[in-house]
Design a protein around this motif. Structure first.
Motif, PDB file in Angstrom:
ATOM      1  N   SER A  37      54.926  32.794  90.285  1.00 17.39           N
ATOM      2  CA  SER A  37      56.071  31.994  90.725  1.00 17.39           C
ATOM      3  C   SER A  37      57.349  32.818  90.602  1.00 17.39           C
ATOM      4  CB  SER A  37      56.198  30.739  89.862  1.00 17.39           C
ATOM      5  OG  SER A  37      57.395  30.054  90.151  1.00 17.39           O
ATOM      6  N   HIS A  38      58.304  32.527  91.487  1.00 14.79           N
ATOM      7  CA  HIS A  38      59.591  33.217  91.453  1.00 14.79           C
ATOM      8  C   HIS A  38      60.733  32.278  91.077  1.00 14.79           C
ATOM      9  CE1 HIS A  38      58.160  37.072  93.149  1.00 14.79           C
ATOM     10  NE2 HIS A  38      57.246  36.294  93.706  1.00 14.79           N
ATOM     11  N   VAL A  39      60.396  31.041  90.733  1.00 16.29           N
ATOM     12  CA  VAL A  39      61.411  30.059  90.352  1.00 16.29           C
ATOM     13  C   VAL A  39      61.922  30.367  88.947  1.00 16.29           C
ATOM     14  CG1 VAL A  39      61.828  27.617  89.861  1.00 16.29           C
ATOM     15  CG2 VAL A  39      60.459  28.275  91.838  1.00 16.29           C
ATOM     16  N   ASP A  40      63.245  30.262  88.768  1.00 14.74           N
ATOM     17  CA  ASP A  40      63.840  30.461  87.455  1.00 14.74           C
ATOM     18  C   ASP A  40      63.212  29.503  86.441  1.00 14.74           C
ATOM     19  OD1 ASP A  40      65.506  32.238  88.700  1.00 14.74           O
ATOM     20  OD2 ASP A  40      67.177  30.839  88.878  1.00 14.74           O
TER      21      ASP A  40
ATOM     22  N   ASP B  80      56.936  26.605  93.777  1.00 11.86           N
ATOM     23  CA  ASP B  80      56.872  27.526  94.912  1.00 11.86           C
ATOM     24  C   ASP B  80      55.477  28.105  95.079  1.00 11.86           C
ATOM     25  OD1 ASP B  80      56.943  29.065  92.587  1.00 11.86           O
ATOM     26  OD2 ASP B  80      58.177  30.644  93.460  1.00 11.86           O
TER      27      ASP B  80
ATOM     28  N   TYR C 225      56.931  31.871 102.323  1.00 16.77           N
ATOM     29  CA  TYR C 225      57.326  31.390 100.991  1.00 16.77           C
ATOM     30  C   TYR C 225      57.716  29.924 101.106  1.00 16.77           C
ATOM     31  CZ  TYR C 225      59.808  31.125  96.517  1.00 16.77           C
ATOM     32  OH  TYR C 225      60.228  30.776  95.246  1.00 16.77           O
TER      33      TYR C 225
ATOM     34  N   TYR D  44      65.215  33.978  95.194  1.00 13.98           N
ATOM     35  CA  TYR D  44      63.761  34.117  95.112  1.00 13.98           C
ATOM     36  C   TYR D  44      63.240  35.095  96.162  1.00 13.98           C
ATOM     37  CZ  TYR D  44      64.559  29.817  92.484  1.00 13.98           C
ATOM     38  OH  TYR D  44      65.043  28.887  91.600  1.00 13.98           O
TER      39      TYR D  44
ATOM     40  N   SER E 299      63.900  38.507  94.952  1.00 10.24           N
ATOM     41  CA  SER E 299      62.956  38.809  93.872  1.00 10.24           C
ATOM     42  C   SER E 299      61.619  39.263  94.443  1.00 10.24           C
ATOM     43  CB  SER E 299      62.762  37.568  92.994  1.00 10.24           C
ATOM     44  OG  SER E 299      61.717  37.754  92.062  1.00 10.24           O
TER      45      SER E 299
END
Length: 253
Positions: free
Chosen positions: A50-53, A62, A77, A97, A100
């Motif tokens: 995952s790329h979510v904070d 995500d 994405y 994201y 990232s």
């Protein structure tokens, strides 16, 4: 009921969209036609990270899919917004994201990054009414000369607004319809509206192959019982008896 499952939105989203058949069906029906023509949906491969904070995981989930876009490696994405209200800054979070992912996928040999098609899925209570094109967020951009516009980052994302007020028609495989209607039911404003949406979910579950009925019923009910504090097993049973007569054993299990 919220203590039963940690982050039920994320769990439900990952359970649904980790299935390549559902992911493929969703993109086939909700990507713009010009994208469908060049994205190889048969090559779709989900990636797990995952790329979510970390501090936003309660609000967003995500999924990143690797695919071929015009014969080149590319990605789709999907960012799912779980809040019942609209997040006006989602366009900036999504850009973070995307960068990232680019940092992760950067090819030092070619010094290139792959194309990423971003999609936001929203199933809150209000119609999605925030900007989907980053350049339109810049104050006074319409008065800037083209030379200055080149200094600005720009991108747009596709929005799939499944809010009840948005009234977007849900299409695709029966399983896809079950999932999206269950998410709609999760944000229903009133008990009456919830029961109407739940009836739609049950009607679609009833159309599934027999071997899938129990799994989908259980998955949707665990999700709904965890995201809503105003419903009980008894409420579900009443609706189920009307729409799925003869399947009471599923509820009791």
């Amino acid at each position: 009921m919220n203590e039963l499952v940690y982050n039920p939105h994320d769990r439900f989203f990952k359970w649904i969209f980790s299935d390549p058949n559902i992911a493929r069906d969703f993109l086939q029906n909700y990507l713009p036609q010009e994208a469908i023509e060049i994205v190889d949906l048969d090559y779709l491969t989900p990636e797990n990270n995952s790329h979510v904070d970390e501090n936003l995981k309660e609000s967003f989930s995500d999924m990143l899919y690797k695919t071929k876009i015009k014969g080149q490696d590319g990605y789709v994405y999907i960012l799912m917004e779980h809040k019942s209200y609209i997040e006006g800054k989602v366009i900036f979070q999504l850009l973070r994201y995307i960068t990232s992912i680019w940092e992760e996928k950067y090819d030092p040999k070619t010094k290139k990054v792959p194309i990423i098609i971003p999609i936001v899925i929203y199933h809150g209570r209000e119609v999605w009414n925030v900007e989907t094109n980053l350049s339109n967020m810049v104050q006074g951009i319409e008065d800037l000369p083209d030379e200055l516009k080149t200094y600005l980052p720009t991108y747009r994302y596709e929005i799939c607004d499944f809010s009840i007020k948005g009234k977007k028609r849900i299409i695709g495989l029966t399983a896809t319809k079950v999932a999206l209607e269950a998410m709609r039911a999760g944000t229903a404003m009133t008990e009456k509206e919830f029961k109407e949406r739940l009836a739609i979910v049950f009607a679609y579950i009833n159309q599934l192959p027999e071997e899938q009925v129990h799994e989908w019923f259980e998955g949707c009910m665990i999700y709904l019982l965890n995201v809503r504090e105003d419903i009980t097993i008894e409420d579900i049973l009443k609706v189920q008896k009307e729409i799925m007569p003869g399947r009471g054993e599923i509820v009791m299990t």
